[in-house]
Design a protein around this motif. Structure first.
Motif, mmCIF file in Angstrom:
data_model
loop_
_atom_site.group_PDB
_atom_site.id
_atom_site.type_symbol
_atom_site.label_atom_id
_atom_site.label_comp_id
_atom_site.label_asym_id
_atom_site.label_seq_id
_atom_site.Cartn_x
_atom_site.Cartn_y
_atom_site.Cartn_z
ATOM 1 N N GLN A 177 -4.300 -2.564 -6.036
ATOM 2 C CA GLN A 177 -3.012 -2.362 -5.470
ATOM 3 C C GLN A 177 -2.383 -1.323 -5.999
ATOM 4 O O GLN A 177 -1.220 -1.032 -5.954
ATOM 5 C CB GLN A 177 -2.164 -3.627 -5.263
ATOM 6 N N GLU B 110 -8.007 -8.927 -3.493
ATOM 7 C CA GLU B 110 -9.444 -8.200 -3.687
ATOM 8 C C GLU B 110 -9.176 -6.641 -4.132
ATOM 9 O O GLU B 110 -9.868 -6.279 -4.639
ATOM 10 C CB GLU B 110 -10.407 -8.580 -2.710
ATOM 11 N N GLU B 111 -8.295 -5.992 -3.165
ATOM 12 C CA GLU B 111 -8.069 -4.593 -3.195
ATOM 13 C C GLU B 111 -7.225 -4.353 -4.326
ATOM 14 O O GLU B 111 -6.222 -4.871 -4.498
ATOM 15 C CB GLU B 111 -7.775 -4.047 -1.940
ATOM 16 N N SER C 282 0.753 -1.214 -0.104
ATOM 17 C CA SER C 282 0.071 -0.002 0.055
ATOM 18 C C SER C 282 1.023 1.318 0.046
ATOM 19 O O SER C 282 0.398 2.389 -0.261
ATOM 20 C CB SER C 282 -0.850 0.123 1.083
ATOM 21 N N LYS D 149 -7.779 -11.061 0.646
ATOM 22 C CA LYS D 149 -8.349 -9.514 0.942
ATOM 23 C C LYS D 149 -7.235 -8.919 0.148
ATOM 24 O O LYS D 149 -7.737 -7.551 -0.526
ATOM 25 C CB LYS D 149 -8.326 -9.318 2.527
#
Ligand code: ZN
Length: 306
Positions: A134, A131-132, A99, A128
């Protein structure tokens, strides 16, 4: 490049990259020691290399290439099992690092080696992360047992399947290294399409000596009395790692025998015998890995069939 075989995979990845169509996550699956992790590292070098001529990437010389090779590149997160397991804390750290903005490159990259060793919690955490979105990040999962991964993880990755490298390709590589034909033949007959093993033999030639000795012992055993076989089992069955190493060498020995008798004199009896021994060794290896079976007894069972 440090690559033996897998040219079609390499070309595919380079083409995707040039077309700006890189996936966020790849799953590199295939047998052990065929070069999955090596190719993953080379691809990350390619993405980050500072060489201006794309055809010369990865150059292996620039700061990025060198640091990636040492796995100390700040924009590469390399995850591997600790004590045979990848834990949730490692995957959480991965999510956190991905992130952040890249330090020096355009891409953040991550390799999860032996990804099947992620425990349940770690796999859910990775899901997870997958799924997000990046941003500009590439995650490469490397595994020889993709069936142990959650189907939802597999479906969120682009699957790249690796298989064994052809004998010809390994042969070409060994010829370039200028090895004697005798040594080449021995390495070829024991690496069975796995370049990682070829590299091991080149780096640790003493490994070949151990193999030679174990084969001599095996050939002696084949012509020995029951008493001698039991004595051998008692000695060799003491320790699991050593026993597994021996069984692995025997497996290769009989596979080699099977292959050459298929080519030269396909006598039914010997073919059936080699096949039976190969299956038996594989069964015993699985038992030893998964259960608390008595090691000496397991080896005795096999020795009786020699
Ligand atoms: Zn470079």
């Amino acid at each position: 490049m440090n690559l033996i075989g897998h040219r079609h995979i390499w070309k595919f990845l380079v083409k995707s990259s040039r077309a700006g169509k890189i996936s966020h996550a790849y799953l590199f699956s295939g047998p052990n020691k065929v070069g999955k992790k090596t190719l993953a590292l080379e691809f990350i070098k390619f993405l980050n290399c500072q060489e201006s001529d794309i055809d010369k990437r990865p150059c292996q010389k620039c700061y990025c290439c060198r640091e990636i090779a040492k796995k100390t590149f700040p924009d590469l997160i390399f995850i591997e099992p600790q004590k045979k397991e990848i834990r949730i804390s490692q995957i959480r750290e991965l999510g956190w690092k991905l992130s952040l903005e890249p330090y020096s490159s355009v891409f953040k990259s991550a390799i999860i080696d032996d990804a099947h060793l992620m425990n349940k919690e770690a796999q859910s955490a990775l899901l997870k992360t997958l799924e997000e979105p990046q941003g500009r990040a590439v995650i490469i999962l490397v595994t020889s047992l993709p069936e142990l991964l959650l189907p939802t993880i597999v479906s969120r990755t682009e699957r790249i399947r690796f298989s064994f490298v052809s004998r010809e390709e390994i042969q070409r590589y060994l010829e370039k290294r200028g090895l004697s034909s005798d040594l080449r033949e021995r390495i070829l007959s024991f690496s069975f399409g796995r370049p990682g093993e070829v590299i091991d033999y080149l780096n640790y030639p003493e490994k070949l000596k151990v193999i030679d000795q174990k084969i001599k012992d095996l050939e002696k055993l084949i012509n020995s009395s029951l008493g001698e076989r039991f004595r051998y089992a008692k000695e060799e069955g003491k320790e699991l790692t050593r026993l597994m190493e021996t069984l692995d060498i025997w497996l290769r020995y009989f596979r080699g025998k099977l292959r050459s008798s298929l080519k030269t004199s396909p006598k039914r009896a010997s073919l059936a015998k080699y096949k039976k021994l190969i299956n038996l060794i594989q069964d015993i290896e699985l038992l030893l890995l998964r259960t608390e079976v008595n090691k000496i007894l397991a080896l005795e069972t096999l020795l009786l069939e020699l």
